[in-house]
Scaffold this active site. Structure first.
Site: not given
Length: 299
Positions: A9, A113
């Site tokens: 990310q 998640r």
């Protein structure tokens, strides 16, 4: 020997799937993911707004599918990996590429998640920042200042001169200001949706362990270096335990790059948007070929 590096990310951006060649094949992969997710993932990535894409439960499947689409495009051109590693979320892409679980299970896994990470910080939002150019003593000093404002911990050991810190927003901001006051080095707030790889995520890790038990894991078909121990694990049970531990423990990227060098890797291909891991690799290795898929020439 070729290593595929899958980013995590922070690399995402609206329009990031537009650069992937083999449009029809890529769209089919995104359609598969959309049927699992229950929304049009391609539309979110290509024409959505940044705020929606930045939501952790969206960012994770978006990156996961984009990275696997790039890996598919590479494979069609005869470019495959002998070994793989992924940074945080990217570890799931690496494991899926290596055959540890199915693509559909991987999509479910990373969506859940992301949702659990968002849930874990719903009452205690946090942030992350990259601290660059400090030695270990200076890093310890700015972290000590940050602790005065709350929880802040090392989250990613990205390079010898770059450590990402994670924790409560006020504590991370205190670290940023302490670096400025120190007069050397830099601290850059990151565009992420939660304080990943910190103790704040502990409750989410417990729930994620239950999610992982519902997913069938197999022995990877190529070696994958994990984040937590910076080691190659082939036992599915051990892989599962490492993925749970990764939820709240630091990413050992410096050590991961060391393992890849020890294995004899001489070509590193970053499989995903931007070139964050390629930039880090330039600091870690010499005499190797470094490539990012977005910067490669595609026929």
């Amino acid at each position: 020997m070729t290593a595929f590096l899958f980013p995590g990310q922070g690399s995402q951006y609206v329009g990031m799937a537009h650069h992937i060649p083999d449009v029809e094949a890529s769209r089919q992969l995104f359609a598969q993911a959309s049927s699992v997710l229950g929304f049009d993932l391609w539309k979110l990535i290509e024409t959505g707004d940044e705020g929606t894409l930045m939501r952790t439960e969206n960012t994770q499947p978006a990156l996961f599918v984009t990275e696997l689409a790039w890996a598919q495009a590479l494979s069609r051109r005869g470019i495959t990996a002998d070994i793989a590693a992924g940074h945080s979320l990217g570890e799931f892409s690496a494991l899926c590429y290596a055959g540890a679980f199915s693509f559909e299970d991987g999509v479910r896994l990373v969506q859940q998640r992301g949702a659990l990470m968002a849930k874990a910080v719903s009452n205690s939002p946090g942030s992350m920042a990259a601290v660059i150019g400090l030695n270990s003593d200076d890093l310890a000093a700015v972290l000590a200042e940050g602790h005065k404002a709350g929880i802040v911990e090392p989250a990613n050991y990205n390079a010898v001169d770059q450590t990402v810190v994670s924790g409560e927003a006020a504590a991370v901001e205190k670290v940023v200001q302490s670096v400025k006051a120190l007069g050397r080095g830099r601290a850059i707030p990151l565009k992420v949706g939660a304080p990943f790889h910190s103790s704040i995520m502990a409750a989410g890790a417990t729930e994620f362990e239950r999610v992982l038990k519902e997913i069938t894991l197999a022995q990877p078909q190529i070696p994958v270096v994990n984040n937590v121990a910076a080691a190659v694990e082939s036992n599915p049970g051990t892989i599962r335990s490492c993925l749970v531990a990764q939820f709240r423990n630091p990413v050992q990227w410096v050590r991961t790059m060391g393992v890849l060098q020890e294995k004899g890797v001489d070509r590193y291909v970053e499989v995903g948007p931007r070139n964050v891991l390629t930039a880090l690799a330039k600091k870690a290795v010499s005499g190797a070929t470094l490539e990012a898929v977005e910067e490669m020439t595609w026929q």
